[in-house]
Scaffold this motif. Structure first.
Motif, PDB file in Angstrom:
ATOM      1  N   ASN A 159       8.314  64.841  -5.846  1.00 34.83           N
ATOM      2  CA  ASN A 159       9.268  65.874  -6.502  1.00 34.83           C
ATOM      3  C   ASN A 159      10.749  65.414  -6.250  1.00 34.83           C
ATOM      4  O   ASN A 159      10.960  65.901  -5.049  1.00 34.83           O
ATOM      5  CB  ASN A 159       8.964  67.216  -6.216  1.00 34.83           C
ATOM      6  CG  ASN A 159       9.687  68.327  -6.882  1.00 34.83           C
ATOM      7  OD1 ASN A 159      10.024  69.459  -6.740  1.00 34.83           O
ATOM      8  ND2 ASN A 159      10.384  67.730  -8.159  1.00 34.83           N
ATOM      9  N   GLN A 193       8.370  66.379  -1.434  1.00 30.64           N
ATOM     10  CA  GLN A 193       9.774  67.004  -2.185  1.00 30.64           C
ATOM     11  C   GLN A 193      10.778  66.366  -1.483  1.00 30.64           C
ATOM     12  O   GLN A 193      11.166  66.615  -0.306  1.00 30.64           O
ATOM     13  CB  GLN A 193       9.690  68.725  -2.305  1.00 30.64           C
ATOM     14  CG  GLN A 193      10.795  69.159  -3.077  1.00 30.64           C
ATOM     15  CD  GLN A 193      10.586  70.600  -3.182  1.00 30.64           C
ATOM     16  OE1 GLN A 193      11.151  71.447  -2.196  1.00 30.64           O
ATOM     17  NE2 GLN A 193      10.009  71.140  -4.191  1.00 30.64           N
ATOM     18  N   VAL A 217       9.385  64.490 -11.112  1.00 32.40           N
ATOM     19  CA  VAL A 217       8.069  64.555 -10.727  1.00 32.40           C
ATOM     20  C   VAL A 217       7.488  63.049 -10.993  1.00 32.40           C
ATOM     21  O   VAL A 217       7.291  62.824 -12.099  1.00 32.40           O
ATOM     22  CB  VAL A 217       7.362  65.671 -10.847  1.00 32.40           C
ATOM     23  CG1 VAL A 217       6.124  65.610 -10.265  1.00 32.40           C
ATOM     24  CG2 VAL A 217       7.759  67.049 -10.579  1.00 32.40           C
TER      25      VAL A 217
END
Length: 393
Positions: A159, A193, A217
């Motif tokens: 992400n 992330q 993503v």
């Protein structure tokens, strides 16, 4: 001559004082100018301060002004000098000695709390809504996350976030906080992330050619590093879970095995339908055909690997990745033909594994199948210092 010039300048100051202080005499002007060393601005300020502290009936008595000033000199403060200073330098306005972590943006403890308990509870609720999904996130770099995913046979979700885009914080609230999404990720995926202003975030954006603005993503095969799927912008939780369902039944290793089986089946069918021997293959095929443990295509002899004392500008290194996960690295001269890759790959195979194979060069976001008949060197083909995968046909 100098005395006369000084008197002319003083006369001009006296005239200017009398023009400003209307109704005052020359003696008054001289007294105040002498008291301030003939500084017109300070003399006027001193005169105004003195007049404000005098009774109205005495404002026109010039002699009394000076006598009263001398009597009250100890309580009348002198005029403040003019001061110019910079409260905030331009550089200090845009720099802060404290680096703010993206995870702390919505931290309740870092938010200013009001004395009212209701405001404090409201700020805590706000911070919990937009906080990053710490329970789902993998703690480590992208490379460590990829190797961990491959070892645990899990797909890798990356992400890419931005601290300046509110849509990224909304993704934490609407997608990662969703219970169904969380359960799906915990069962079959590893979530990493990254932020677009960090070194790793910039590398990911460049390697996978991400052109859309965060949040983005990526679904990545941890074995080959290939991008399988991508989402960007506002991602709806229900549709996202439906997309992930296609990858939850089989992990990356099962996916690679299925590709290998399909390629083998196609190869076996093509071999059964051939009536003539394929040993007279042309220079434009990259397939090494084996029939009942007998090799039909002979590769050129493998040259000696360059030693360490060889000129580094003339040497390149190529990493060969085999279907079973093994990796072999070998040095070649940049002037040597790329057909030596097939010779080296074939030499590293066990007799039982010598089947139809091809070589694929890993390119960000895609793959390139190498041609055996290409009349090119390592330097000309761009294979120097690259990774090549061996895949079964």
């Amino acid at each position: 001559m100098k005395t006369e010039t000084m008197r002319d300048d003083q006369q001009k100051l006296i005239s200017s004082f009398m023009e400003i202080a209307i109704g005052q005499t020359k003696d008054t002007a001289i007294q105040f100018l002498k008291a301030t060393s003939w500084n017109l601005e300070e003399a006027i300020n001193l005169f105004l301060i003195h007049r404000q502290n005098q009774p109205l009936c005495q404002q026109n008595a010039t002699a009394q002004y000076w006598s009263d000033y001398q009597e009250e000199e100890h309580i009348i403060p002198p005029p403040l000098p003019s001061v110019r200073a910079t409260l905030y330098d331009s550089s200090s306005m845009y720099q802060t000695p404290v680096q703010v972590c993206p995870e702390d943006i919505w931290d309740a403890e870092s938010e200013p709390s009001d004395s009212k308990p209701e405001a404090s509870e409201e700020s805590r609720r706000l911070s919990s809504l937009y906080r990053a999904p710490l329970k789902l996130l993998f703690q480590g770099s992208f490379e460590v996350a990829k190797s961990t995913s491959s070892r645990q046979n899990l797909w890798l979700l990356v992400n890419l976030q931005s601290t300046t885009e509110f849509a990224s914080h909304m993704l934490n609230r609407d997608l990662w906080a969703n219970e169904v999404v969380s359960q799906a990720i915990e069962s079959s995926f590893i979530l990493s992330q990254l932020y677009d202003d960090t070194t790793e975030g910039k590398k990911i954006s460049t390697f996978y050619r991400i052109e859309s603005s965060p949040p983005v993503v990526l679904l990545i095969d941890p074995i080959t590093g290939q991008k399988m799927r991508s989402w960007s912008g506002e991602i709806e939780a229900h549709g996202f879970v439906e997309d992930l369902m296609k990858y939850m039944d089989d992990g990356p290793h099962e996916y690679m095995a299925s590709l290998t089986r399909n390629k083998r089946m196609k190869t076996d069918k093509s071999l059964e339908t051939k009536e003539e021997d394929t040993c007279s293959s042309s220079n434009q095929t990259i397939t090494h055909i084996v029939e009942k443990d007998e090799t039909c295509l002979e590769f050129p002899g493998l040259t000696e690997e360059p030693k360490g004392d060889c000129d580094k500008s003339l040497v390149c290194s190529v990493c060969i990745r085999f279907p079973d996960g093994r990796r072999k690295q070998r040095k070649f001269l940049k002037s040597e033909p790329i057909q030596l890759l097939w010779s080296f790959s074939h030499s590293q195979m066990v007799e039982s594994e010598k089947k139809v194979f091809k070589l694929v060069q890993a390119i960000p976001g895609a793959s390139k199948t190498l041609e055996y008949g290409a009349n090119a060197t390592f330097d000309q083909s761009g294979l120097a210092n690259s990774i090549v995968s061996v895949t079964w046909e």
